[in-house]
Design a protein around this motif. Sequence first.
Motif, PDB file in Angstrom:
ATOM      1  N   ASP A 123       0.837  -1.147   0.000  1.00 43.42           N
ATOM      2  CA  ASP A 123       0.017  -0.053   0.044  1.00 43.42           C
ATOM      3  C   ASP A 123       0.868   1.356   0.161  1.00 43.42           C
ATOM      4  O   ASP A 123       0.646   2.106  -0.587  1.00 43.42           O
ATOM      5  CB  ASP A 123      -0.900  -0.087   1.021  1.00 43.42           C
ATOM      6  CG  ASP A 123      -1.867   1.174   1.151  1.00 43.42           C
ATOM      7  OD1 ASP A 123      -2.663   1.558   0.426  1.00 43.42           O
ATOM      8  OD2 ASP A 123      -1.660   2.243   2.358  1.00 43.42           O
ATOM      9  N   SER A 124       2.057   1.262   0.743  1.00 40.98           N
ATOM     10  CA  SER A 124       2.894   2.551   1.111  1.00 40.98           C
ATOM     11  C   SER A 124       3.467   2.842  -0.417  1.00 40.98           C
ATOM     12  O   SER A 124       3.494   3.828  -0.883  1.00 40.98           O
ATOM     13  CB  SER A 124       3.852   2.146   2.004  1.00 40.98           C
ATOM     14  OG  SER A 124       3.163   2.405   3.420  1.00 40.98           O
ATOM     15  N   TYR A 125       4.045   1.651  -1.121  1.00 42.47           N
ATOM     16  CA  TYR A 125       4.822   1.731  -2.079  1.00 42.47           C
ATOM     17  C   TYR A 125       3.791   2.044  -3.365  1.00 42.47           C
ATOM     18  O   TYR A 125       3.952   2.908  -4.232  1.00 42.47           O
ATOM     19  CB  TYR A 125       5.500   0.548  -2.622  1.00 42.47           C
ATOM     20  CG  TYR A 125       6.711   0.743  -1.799  1.00 42.47           C
ATOM     21  CD1 TYR A 125       7.862   1.535  -2.163  1.00 42.47           C
ATOM     22  CD2 TYR A 125       6.944  -0.205  -0.669  1.00 42.47           C
ATOM     23  CE1 TYR A 125       9.114   1.583  -1.331  1.00 42.47           C
ATOM     24  CE2 TYR A 125       8.016  -0.200  -0.233  1.00 42.47           C
ATOM     25  CZ  TYR A 125       9.122   0.813  -0.307  1.00 42.47           C
ATOM     26  OH  TYR A 125      10.377   0.819   0.398  1.00 42.47           O
ATOM     27  N   GLY A 126       2.606   1.544  -3.242  1.00 39.66           N
ATOM     28  CA  GLY A 126       1.453   1.699  -4.227  1.00 39.66           C
ATOM     29  C   GLY A 126       0.925   3.467  -4.170  1.00 39.66           C
ATOM     30  O   GLY A 126       0.867   3.890  -5.505  1.00 39.66           O
ATOM     31  N   VAL A 127       0.924   4.070  -3.049  1.00 40.42           N
ATOM     32  CA  VAL A 127       0.878   5.334  -2.749  1.00 40.42           C
ATOM     33  C   VAL A 127       1.804   6.204  -3.969  1.00 40.42           C
ATOM     34  O   VAL A 127       1.476   7.185  -4.412  1.00 40.42           O
ATOM     35  CB  VAL A 127       0.641   5.972  -1.590  1.00 40.42           C
ATOM     36  CG1 VAL A 127       0.584   7.333  -1.395  1.00 40.42           C
ATOM     37  CG2 VAL A 127      -0.466   5.203  -0.908  1.00 40.42           C
TER      38      VAL A 127
ATOM     39  N   ALA B 146      -4.705   1.185 -14.124  1.00 40.13           N
ATOM     40  CA  ALA B 146      -4.275   0.227 -15.112  1.00 40.13           C
ATOM     41  C   ALA B 146      -3.120   0.191 -15.548  1.00 40.13           C
ATOM     42  O   ALA B 146      -2.578  -0.825 -15.549  1.00 40.13           O
ATOM     43  CB  ALA B 146      -5.454   0.299 -16.330  1.00 40.13           C
ATOM     44  N   GLN B 147      -2.528   1.618 -15.708  1.00 41.16           N
ATOM     45  CA  GLN B 147      -1.112   1.660 -15.855  1.00 41.16           C
ATOM     46  C   GLN B 147      -0.154   1.123 -14.697  1.00 41.16           C
ATOM     47  O   GLN B 147       0.755   0.427 -15.024  1.00 41.16           O
ATOM     48  CB  GLN B 147      -0.860   3.178 -16.157  1.00 41.16           C
ATOM     49  CG  GLN B 147       0.576   3.502 -16.412  1.00 41.16           C
ATOM     50  CD  GLN B 147       0.972   4.987 -16.511  1.00 41.16           C
ATOM     51  OE1 GLN B 147       0.167   5.588 -16.282  1.00 41.16           O
ATOM     52  NE2 GLN B 147       2.182   5.293 -17.108  1.00 41.16           N
ATOM     53  N   ALA B 148      -0.676   1.564 -13.618  1.00 47.95           N
ATOM     54  CA  ALA B 148       0.029   1.137 -12.378  1.00 47.95           C
ATOM     55  C   ALA B 148       0.156  -0.508 -12.427  1.00 47.95           C
ATOM     56  O   ALA B 148       1.095  -1.325 -11.930  1.00 47.95           O
ATOM     57  CB  ALA B 148      -0.716   1.645 -11.220  1.00 47.95           C
TER      58      ALA B 148
ATOM     59  N   SER C 136      11.497   6.842  -8.963  1.00 48.57           N
ATOM     60  CA  SER C 136      10.584   6.872  -7.812  1.00 48.57           C
ATOM     61  C   SER C 136       9.651   5.741  -8.348  1.00 48.57           C
ATOM     62  O   SER C 136       9.233   4.932  -7.546  1.00 48.57           O
ATOM     63  CB  SER C 136       9.709   7.779  -7.557  1.00 48.57           C
ATOM     64  OG  SER C 136      10.608   8.765  -6.718  1.00 48.57           O
ATOM     65  N   ILE C 137       9.099   5.849  -9.703  1.00 45.64           N
ATOM     66  CA  ILE C 137       7.973   4.977 -10.100  1.00 45.64           C
ATOM     67  C   ILE C 137       8.827   3.602 -10.226  1.00 45.64           C
ATOM     68  O   ILE C 137       8.269   2.373  -9.930  1.00 45.64           O
ATOM     69  CB  ILE C 137       7.761   5.225 -11.545  1.00 45.64           C
ATOM     70  CG1 ILE C 137       6.679   6.522 -11.261  1.00 45.64           C
ATOM     71  CG2 ILE C 137       6.858   4.120 -12.313  1.00 45.64           C
ATOM     72  CD1 ILE C 137       6.314   7.036 -12.752  1.00 45.64           C
ATOM     73  N   GLU C 138      10.009   3.530 -10.761  1.00 45.48           N
ATOM     74  CA  GLU C 138      10.773   2.073 -10.768  1.00 45.48           C
ATOM     75  C   GLU C 138      10.976   1.512  -9.481  1.00 45.48           C
ATOM     76  O   GLU C 138      10.738   0.244  -9.447  1.00 45.48           O
ATOM     77  CB  GLU C 138      11.889   2.412 -11.678  1.00 45.48           C
ATOM     78  CG  GLU C 138      11.971   2.689 -12.948  1.00 45.48           C
ATOM     79  CD  GLU C 138      13.213   2.880 -13.758  1.00 45.48           C
ATOM     80  OE1 GLU C 138      14.356   2.836 -12.978  1.00 45.48           O
ATOM     81  OE2 GLU C 138      13.104   3.345 -14.969  1.00 45.48           O
ATOM     82  N   ASN C 139      11.434   2.277  -8.719  1.00 42.13           N
ATOM     83  CA  ASN C 139      11.610   1.735  -7.325  1.00 42.13           C
ATOM     84  C   ASN C 139      10.607   1.254  -6.573  1.00 42.13           C
ATOM     85  O   ASN C 139      10.453   0.233  -6.070  1.00 42.13           O
ATOM     86  CB  ASN C 139      12.158   3.025  -6.296  1.00 42.13           C
ATOM     87  CG  ASN C 139      12.519   2.510  -4.805  1.00 42.13           C
ATOM     88  OD1 ASN C 139      13.438   1.442  -4.815  1.00 42.13           O
ATOM     89  ND2 ASN C 139      12.025   2.951  -4.129  1.00 42.13           N
ATOM     90  N   ALA C 140       9.273   1.956  -6.686  1.00 39.24           N
ATOM     91  CA  ALA C 140       7.864   1.648  -6.080  1.00 39.24           C
ATOM     92  C   ALA C 140       7.471   0.423  -6.682  1.00 39.24           C
ATOM     93  O   ALA C 140       7.133  -0.714  -6.076  1.00 39.24           O
ATOM     94  CB  ALA C 140       6.786   2.812  -6.323  1.00 39.24           C
ATOM     95  N   VAL C 141       7.598  -0.052  -8.188  1.00 36.27           N
ATOM     96  CA  VAL C 141       7.223  -1.168  -8.839  1.00 36.27           C
ATOM     97  C   VAL C 141       8.143  -2.329  -8.387  1.00 36.27           C
ATOM     98  O   VAL C 141       7.719  -3.192  -7.811  1.00 36.27           O
ATOM     99  CB  VAL C 141       7.334  -1.051 -10.193  1.00 36.27           C
ATOM    100  CG1 VAL C 141       7.151  -2.482 -10.808  1.00 36.27           C
ATOM    101  CG2 VAL C 141       6.313  -0.160 -10.616  1.00 36.27           C
TER     102      VAL C 141
ATOM    103  N   LYS D 214       8.839  -7.195  -4.888  1.00 36.92           N
ATOM    104  CA  LYS D 214       9.723  -7.753  -4.181  1.00 36.92           C
ATOM    105  C   LYS D 214       8.882  -8.274  -2.805  1.00 36.92           C
ATOM    106  O   LYS D 214       9.234  -9.248  -2.406  1.00 36.92           O
ATOM    107  CB  LYS D 214      10.851  -6.719  -3.620  1.00 36.92           C
ATOM    108  CG  LYS D 214      12.008  -7.514  -2.766  1.00 36.92           C
ATOM    109  CD  LYS D 214      13.288  -6.533  -2.495  1.00 36.92           C
ATOM    110  CE  LYS D 214      12.859  -5.534  -1.663  1.00 36.92           C
ATOM    111  NZ  LYS D 214      14.016  -4.891  -1.210  1.00 36.92           N
ATOM    112  N   THR D 215       7.964  -7.219  -2.246  1.00 39.39           N
ATOM    113  CA  THR D 215       7.171  -7.721  -1.312  1.00 39.39           C
ATOM    114  C   THR D 215       6.111  -8.800  -1.528  1.00 39.39           C
ATOM    115  O   THR D 215       5.876  -9.533  -0.689  1.00 39.39           O
ATOM    116  CB  THR D 215       6.567  -6.303  -0.658  1.00 39.39           C
ATOM    117  OG1 THR D 215       7.450  -5.376  -0.381  1.00 39.39           O
ATOM    118  CG2 THR D 215       5.806  -6.518   0.548  1.00 39.39           C
TER     119      THR D 215
END
Length: 140
Positions: free
Chosen positions: A39-43, A132-134, A65-70, A75-76
């Motif tokens: 959820d945190s990385y999704g935000v 959808a992009q996310a 930031s997008i690449e890191n969040a993905v 990974k999680t």
Amino acid sequence: MEELLELKQLLEQGLVNQALLLVDELEEMSLSDKINKIDSYGVILLIHLIKQAAEKRLTTSWEISIENAVREINKTNKRRKSGGFYLNQAELREILQQAYPISLKRAALEAFEGRYPAEELALMIDEPEILAQALRLIQQ
């Protein structure tokens, strides 16, 4: 850690049913922790996708930031030993949908130097397309 000691004691005492209940509780705690991280990385992911869509540009910082969040979401969500994933596509979609309103508010503080409130920013973007992009990025 205290739960593991309790589990050990229950097993040593032969209280298998109580030990199994504790294992279920530990599994639930672990999954809850994974959901919170996703959820945190999704935000973070959604904030940058919203800003990108609204401002119709992509900065290097946002891209990283997008690449890191993905990467962190994947990974999680990955089951290391048994393979597969903790959350399926529908569950990931639900988490992103729940994260969207707060992401929109936070993006409004940053996009266009904070000139537009979240309600106005929402009119500039396509929520279903951003979600959808996310999901597409997460599933690559």
